[in-house]
Design a protein around this motif. Structure first.
Motif, PDB file in Angstrom:
ATOM      1  N   GLU A  45       0.814  -1.236  -0.073  1.00  0.00           N
ATOM      2  CA  GLU A  45      -0.046  -0.097  -0.191  1.00  0.00           C
ATOM      3  C   GLU A  45       1.056   1.720   0.315  1.00  0.00           C
ATOM      4  N   TYR A  46       0.308   1.922  -1.300  1.00  0.00           N
ATOM      5  CA  TYR A  46       1.644   3.350  -0.462  1.00  0.00           C
ATOM      6  C   TYR A  46       0.409   4.441  -1.290  1.00  0.00           C
ATOM      7  N   ASP A  47       1.124   6.048  -0.519  1.00  0.00           N
ATOM      8  CA  ASP A  47       0.643   7.198  -0.888  1.00  0.00           C
ATOM      9  C   ASP A  47       1.437   7.673  -1.690  1.00  0.00           C
ATOM     10  N   LEU A  48       0.469   8.004  -2.354  1.00  0.00           N
ATOM     11  CA  LEU A  48       1.257   9.002  -3.985  1.00  0.00           C
ATOM     12  C   LEU A  48       0.950   9.941  -3.828  1.00  0.00           C
ATOM     13  N   TYR A  49       1.876  11.052  -3.397  1.00  0.00           N
ATOM     14  CA  TYR A  49       1.669  13.346  -3.669  1.00  0.00           C
ATOM     15  C   TYR A  49       2.107  13.162  -4.785  1.00  0.00           C
ATOM     16  N   PHE A  50       0.853  14.474  -5.189  1.00  0.00           N
ATOM     17  CA  PHE A  50       1.247  14.571  -6.884  1.00  0.00           C
ATOM     18  C   PHE A  50       1.187  16.085  -6.070  1.00  0.00           C
ATOM     19  N   SER A  51       1.913  16.781  -7.321  1.00  0.00           N
ATOM     20  CA  SER A  51       1.679  18.704  -6.971  1.00  0.00           C
ATOM     21  C   SER A  51      -0.246  18.992  -7.618  1.00  0.00           C
ATOM     22  N   THR A  52      -0.440  20.129  -7.922  1.00  0.00           N
ATOM     23  CA  THR A  52      -0.996  20.540  -8.505  1.00  0.00           C
ATOM     24  C   THR A  52      -0.777  20.883 -10.348  1.00  0.00           C
ATOM     25  N   GLU A  53       0.094  20.352 -10.608  1.00  0.00           N
ATOM     26  CA  GLU A  53       0.306  20.387 -11.585  1.00  0.00           C
ATOM     27  C   GLU A  53       0.534  18.797 -12.055  1.00  0.00           C
ATOM     28  N   GLY A  54       0.045  17.829 -11.773  1.00  0.00           N
ATOM     29  CA  GLY A  54       0.107  16.514 -11.867  1.00  0.00           C
ATOM     30  C   GLY A  54       1.390  15.942 -11.915  1.00  0.00           C
ATOM     31  N   GLU A  55       2.117  16.181 -10.986  1.00  0.00           N
ATOM     32  CA  GLU A  55       3.657  15.975 -10.908  1.00  0.00           C
ATOM     33  C   GLU A  55       3.310  15.036 -10.098  1.00  0.00           C
ATOM     34  N   LEU A  56       4.388  13.084  -9.957  1.00  0.00           N
ATOM     35  CA  LEU A  56       4.715  12.462  -8.622  1.00  0.00           C
ATOM     36  C   LEU A  56       5.838  13.159  -7.880  1.00  0.00           C
ATOM     37  N   VAL A  57       5.366  13.948  -6.311  1.00  0.00           N
ATOM     38  CA  VAL A  57       6.352  14.631  -6.166  1.00  0.00           C
ATOM     39  C   VAL A  57       7.049  13.160  -4.777  1.00  0.00           C
ATOM     40  N   GLU A  58       5.883  12.405  -3.969  1.00  0.00           N
ATOM     41  CA  GLU A  58       6.512  11.229  -3.383  1.00  0.00           C
ATOM     42  C   GLU A  58       4.908  10.107  -3.695  1.00  0.00           C
ATOM     43  N   GLU A  59       6.737   9.401  -3.034  1.00  0.00           N
ATOM     44  CA  GLU A  59       6.407   7.461  -2.816  1.00  0.00           C
ATOM     45  C   GLU A  59       6.066   7.069  -1.409  1.00  0.00           C
ATOM     46  N   LYS A  60       5.062   7.076  -1.118  1.00  0.00           N
ATOM     47  CA  LYS A  60       5.539   6.339   0.815  1.00  0.00           C
ATOM     48  C   LYS A  60       4.711   4.914   0.940  1.00  0.00           C
ATOM     49  N   ASP A  61       5.595   4.663   1.581  1.00  0.00           N
ATOM     50  CA  ASP A  61       5.325   3.191   1.616  1.00  0.00           C
ATOM     51  C   ASP A  61       4.312   3.281   3.029  1.00  0.00           C
ATOM     52  N   VAL A  62       3.211   2.731   3.172  1.00  0.00           N
ATOM     53  CA  VAL A  62       2.427   2.376   4.013  1.00  0.00           C
ATOM     54  C   VAL A  62       1.637   1.483   4.253  1.00  0.00           C
ATOM     55  N   SER A  63       1.997   0.548   4.186  1.00  0.00           N
ATOM     56  CA  SER A  63       2.430  -0.783   4.053  1.00  0.00           C
ATOM     57  C   SER A  63       2.030  -1.207   5.469  1.00  0.00           C
ATOM     58  N   ASN A  64       2.568  -0.658   6.419  1.00  0.00           N
ATOM     59  CA  ASN A  64       2.573  -0.695   7.597  1.00  0.00           C
ATOM     60  C   ASN A  64       1.965  -0.257   8.575  1.00  0.00           C
ATOM     61  N   GLY A  65       0.737   0.573   7.854  1.00  0.00           N
ATOM     62  CA  GLY A  65      -0.499   1.069   8.724  1.00  0.00           C
ATOM     63  C   GLY A  65      -0.427   2.889   8.689  1.00  0.00           C
ATOM     64  N   ASP A  66       0.534   3.375   8.950  1.00  0.00           N
ATOM     65  CA  ASP A  66       1.274   4.366   9.059  1.00  0.00           C
ATOM     66  C   ASP A  66       0.369   5.373   8.116  1.00  0.00           C
ATOM     67  N   ASP A  67      -0.726   6.135   7.752  1.00  0.00           N
ATOM     68  CA  ASP A  67      -0.596   6.993   5.396  1.00  0.00           C
ATOM     69  C   ASP A  67      -1.239   7.956   6.772  1.00  0.00           C
ATOM     70  N   THR A  68      -0.148   8.725   8.465  1.00  0.00           N
ATOM     71  CA  THR A  68      -1.078   9.830   8.752  1.00  0.00           C
ATOM     72  C   THR A  68      -0.375  10.752   7.779  1.00  0.00           C
ATOM     73  N   HIS A  69      -1.148  11.925   7.153  1.00  0.00           N
ATOM     74  CA  HIS A  69      -0.409  12.496   6.071  1.00  0.00           C
ATOM     75  C   HIS A  69      -0.329  14.192   7.223  1.00  0.00           C
ATOM     76  N   TRP A  70       1.310  13.820   7.149  1.00  0.00           N
ATOM     77  CA  TRP A  70       1.595  14.964   8.386  1.00  0.00           C
ATOM     78  C   TRP A  70       1.890  15.901   7.690  1.00  0.00           C
ATOM     79  N   PRO A  71       1.546  17.440   8.087  1.00  0.00           N
ATOM     80  CA  PRO A  71       1.894  18.651   8.276  1.00  0.00           C
ATOM     81  C   PRO A  71       3.828  19.373   7.496  1.00  0.00           C
ATOM     82  N   GLU A  72       3.545  20.060   6.416  1.00  0.00           N
ATOM     83  CA  GLU A  72       4.820  20.740   5.942  1.00  0.00           C
ATOM     84  C   GLU A  72       5.098  21.505   6.777  1.00  0.00           C
TER      85      GLU A  72
END
Length: 72
Positions: A45-72
């Motif tokens: 399981e992955y969270d894929l982070y995209f910019s508003t322009e559609g660029e994939l900026v981060e791939e986060k492996d959340v297979s361990n169950g921690d899919d919290t989106h921490w503020p920048e």
């Protein structure tokens, strides 16, 4: 609403055959807006982070169950 550019990038990525499970828009005061799509395949399981322009900026492996989106 997910921008069309984000969907286009996802469909052209290595995750195109994975099941998209959850869609989120993250807005920050001091950082750009991000769109997050959770994708799953088997026990991966992955969270894929995209910019508003559609660029994939981060791939986060959340297979361990921690899919919290921490503020920048």
């Amino acid at each position: 609403d997910i921008p069309a550019a984000v969907i286009t990038t996802l469909e052209a990525s290595k995750y195109s055959t994975w099941r998209a499970d959850d869609f989120d828009m993250l807005e920050y005061k001091s950082a750009p807006t991000r769109y997050v799509i959770e994708v799953e395949e088997g026990n991966k399981e992955y969270d894929l982070y995209f910019s508003t322009e559609g660029e994939l900026v981060e791939e986060k492996d959340v297979s361990n169950g921690d899919d919290t989106h921490w503020p920048e």
